[in-house]
Every structure is written in structure tokens, then in C-alpha cells.
Enzyme design. Structure first.
Site, PDB file in Angstrom:
ATOM      1  N   HIS A 113       0.834  -1.212   0.000  1.00 21.58           N
ATOM      2  CA  HIS A 113       0.000   0.000   0.000  1.00 21.58           C
ATOM      3  C   HIS A 113       0.861   1.252   0.000  1.00 21.58           C
ATOM      4  CE1 HIS A 113       0.848   0.683   4.297  1.00 21.58           C
ATOM      5  NE2 HIS A 113       0.631  -0.627   4.485  1.00 21.58           N
ATOM      6  N   CYS A 129       3.015  -5.280   6.680  1.00 19.91           N
ATOM      7  CA  CYS A 129       2.657  -4.864   5.321  1.00 19.91           C
ATOM      8  C   CYS A 129       3.856  -4.215   4.627  1.00 19.91           C
ATOM      9  CB  CYS A 129       1.487  -3.884   5.357  1.00 19.91           C
ATOM     10  SG  CYS A 129      -0.110  -4.705   5.588  1.00 19.91           S
TER      11      CYS A 129
END
Length: 404
Positions: A113, A129
Site C-alpha cells: 500500500h 505490510c
């Protein structure tokens, strides 16, 4: 750092109806992603071709990014964020959202992301992440599709070739303390590029002891010109030493070379010099080339090329096969061959290295310089002892000898 409590399936269904998602680039064939944790990078491939590398942030050691093979299972524009430690809280898209404006889910709550903390890129700070600069993730988002393979690796050693042909070595820090590496591990990687015989253990150990994100140039190719013609093979600069592909140079000069694999030496007649076998090629340092072949070598700074010019010798305007060497700064040719070509009567005492010619009924000793058991005469002495005029045309790379 973000373990995202995701309702990705719901979001997926919603987005396919209300927002949509970008189609993958038509230029990519079988795209795939490789996330290498020690280098903190994502590589985008089209088939086997590396298209681009992006810097990323990865999970901190306490919450490491998981290794393994995954695929893209979700893509979302302007994702909301559900803080894992604040149940029921939803952070909508915007500057306060740590996911940025793109989400690419790969497994469970893990994904790739954007970020509202660009300073964190290049570090290990997330909850697992993979963060990217916003502009990077938006570019990547448009190039990949559902099902695109994503492999997360832990490769501390990388050897690659850049667009200019340079071969680069990177040794990255052990960010998760998953294991040390050795010089032998680096050499195993260099084997693919046939470079192990060019570099020393000490050189590799220095790189190993100072792991960083820096890419070290191991080999830098350069073009080679022989008598003005460009060779298809290129030389290599390794540890600031230029190496010349021997067979290609010998072919261009129409010279025969013998390579002794056992002694790792290249021989041209009586002269031998050390060489390095690299795959099907043999390289010799530029400094050793002068001993093997007569000619002038120079470095052309504008083209960044290594040039080798072999003088063409003419005797009464006819080309002759005479090797030309530079001895003590002066060009010289084989004295016995020259005497034979000019039909001079001479005597050669090999034991005493004494050359005698008959000049108008008198015996005259000719000064010679011995090179690999061959007597050479400097061109400055040719007129005096062989009664021939010498004209050196450096621009045309010719040496002309004329006599009555």
C-alpha cells in the site's frame, strides 16, 4: 507496520461495482513481483525481464513481513483503514490514512500500500505490510492485476546487470537476523557471471563486512577498437584493472594464441602472460597485452574505449610482416627478418647475441636488443646499418622503409 483488519472481500465486491480498478498494462507479459526484504525493494517483472525496482518499507523485526509465494487477491482505490488495536474505528481515505490511496492485498491482512509517512520508506517499521511511496504504488497498481504472483524473499546477496552493462553486487543487512552469509555465498552468486577469478577474497570480504544498500560495481564493460574497427567483444574493468578478451583481439590481429588451462597462461610464440578464463573467453590485463602483441594501446576518453593500433610496415611500398615493438621508448623491428627481406648478408651469433653484416666488404656489428630470444633493431639505427630510409606516419599507423 500495518496489519489491516480487512473486509477485503466485501470491498472487492463493492469496488468492482462502484469504483472499478485499473486494468494491467498491456505492455506486460506474465507480470510478477518479487519483494526482497533485506534490500527493502519490490521488483516488477515482465516475464523474466526486470522492468523496475521500487523502494519499500517492510515489517519491523517484531512483526516481520512473511516470506513465501502469494498472489494479488485484492485491489482497492482510496481504501479505508481499520486500526487493529482500535476495534470499531474506521479511518477514511485521506491524509490521516496510513494506507495512502492504494491497497494491493496479497494474503490475509497483508498487502502492499501507499503511506502517509514517506520518511519510513527504506526502513523496517511496519506491522508486516509493505509500504511504498504514493506515486510508486499508484504506478504499480495500474500495472498489475488480480492473480499476479508475488514472491517475498530474503536474499542478502544480489548480482545484477544494469542498463549500461555494469555488473553490480549488493550485500544487504540481515534485518531479521535470519542468518549470516560468507564469501563463498557471494562467490556462488558471482559464478553465474564468471567473475570469481577476477576478484579477491579480501575484496569480497570488505563488502561482506560492511553490508549496506549500496551497489558495488564489480565489472564495467568497455568497447575495444583495433586499428579503428570496433570489436563485438568488450573488455572489462574489474577492481580498476582493464582486461582484454584475448581471442577476439588475436583474431582481429590475425595472430595465433595458445591458452594453457593448467598454468592459466596465454602464449604468443615465446612470450607467456597470465590470463583469466571466464566461461568460453580468456581475458588478459591490458598491461600484459603489450608483451603479447606489438602495437600501441591507448584509452579514448570521449568514447571510453580501449584502442589498439598495430603499425603496418611497408618495405619499398610493399606490405611486409614485421612485428614492431617499442623498446626503451623507441620502435624496433626483428633485425634478422629485416636483413633477410633486404637481402643483406649477415651472421648471427646466437650465443653471444651478436649480429654482423657485410657493409662494402667490411664486417660491421649491428646493435640489437633481445626480446624473447629475438634480436630487434631500433628504427633509429636502420638507416645507419641497413642503408634504408625510415618514415613513421603515426597518424596513418604506418612505418615505411625504403632502400635503393
Amino acid at each position: 507496520m500495518l496489519l489491516r483488519v480487512t473486509l477485503w472481500l466485501y470491498v472487492f465486491l463493492l469496488l468492482t461495482v462502484s469504483i472499478g480498478y485499473a486494468k494491467p498494462s498491456a505492455e506486460l507479459v506474465a507480470p510478477s513481483l518479487i519483494v526482497n526484504l533485506p534490500s527493502r525493494t519490490i521488483e516488477l517483472f515482465s516475464g523474466d525481464n526486470l522492468l523496475k525496482e521500487f523502494p519499500v518499507a517492510i515489517g519491523k523485526p517484531a512483526t516481520p513481513t512473511p516470506l513465501g509465494n502469494y498472489s494479488i487477491i485484492c485491489k482497492e482505490v482510496n481504501p479505508a483503514w481499520y486500526p487493529p488495536d482500535q476495534k470499531g474505528i474506521v479511518v477514511p481515505t485521506g491524509p490521516a490514512n496510513p494506507l495512502g490511496y492504494r491497497w494491493i492485498g496479497i494474503w490475509h491482512t497483508y498487502g502492499i500500500h501507499g503511506t502517509n509517512a514517506p520518511w519510513s520508506i527504506g526502513t523496517a517499521v511496519s506491522n508486516g505490510c509493505i509500504r511504498m511511496y504514493e506515486e510508486d504504488v499508484e504506478e504499480l497498481f495500474d500495472k498489475v492485476s488480480y492473480g499476479t504472483p508475488v514472491r517475498i524473499t530474503y536474499d542478502r546477496i544480489k548480482v545484477r546487470t544494469n542498463t549500461t552493462g555494469q555488473i553490480l553486487l549488493s550485500v544487504y543487512p540481515d534485518v531479521y537476523n535470519y542468518g549470516s552469509i560468507t564469501v563463498r555465498d557471494i562467490r556462488n552468486k558471482l559464478n553465474t557471471y564468471y567473475l570469481n577469478d577476477f576478484v579477491s577474497d579480501e575484496f569480497l570480504r570488505n563488502i561482506l563486512n560492511k553490508p549496506s544498500d549500496k551497489q558495488v560495481v564489480i565489472a564495467k564493460p568497455f568497447p575495444i577498437r583495433v586499428n579503428g574497427s570496433l570489436l563485438t567483444s568488450r573488455g572489462l574493468i574489474v577492481q580498476e584493472v582493464p582486461y582484454i578478451p584475448l581471442y577476439s583481439l588475436a583474431e582481429a590481429l590475425k595472430q595465433k594464441i595458445h591458452w594453457d588451462e593448467k598454468t592459466k597462461t596465454a602464449r604468443n610464440e615465446a612470450v607467456s602472460v597470465p590470463g583469466i578464463a571466464s566461461g568460453s573467453m580468456v581475458f588478459v590485463s591490458a598491461a600484459s597485452i603489450a608483451a603479447l602483441f606489438s602495437g600501441e594501446q591507448s584509452w579514448h576518453s570521449e568514447e571510453n574505449s580501449w584502442n589498439f593500433d598495430k603499425l603496418k610496415v611497408f618495405l619499398n611500398e610493399q606490405p611486409v610482416n614485421l612485428e614492431v615493438l617499442r623498446i626503451q621508448g623507441i620502435l624496433a623491428v626483428p633485425a634478422l627478418s629485416l636483413a633477410e627481406m633486404m637481402e643483406h648478408k649477415f651472421e648471427w651469433n646466437e650465443k653471444e647475441h651478436k649480429l654482423t653484416i657485410n657493409d662494402k666488404g667490411q664486417s660491421v656489428n649491428v646493435p640489437v636488443e633481445m626480446v624473447a630470444a629475438v634480436p630487434y633493431i631500433k628504427i633509429t639505427n636502420i638507416n645507419r646499418y641497413f642503408d634504408a630510409y625510415v618514415y613513421l606516419n603515426e597518424a596513418a599507423k604506418t612505418l615505411e622503409l625504403t632502400y635503393p
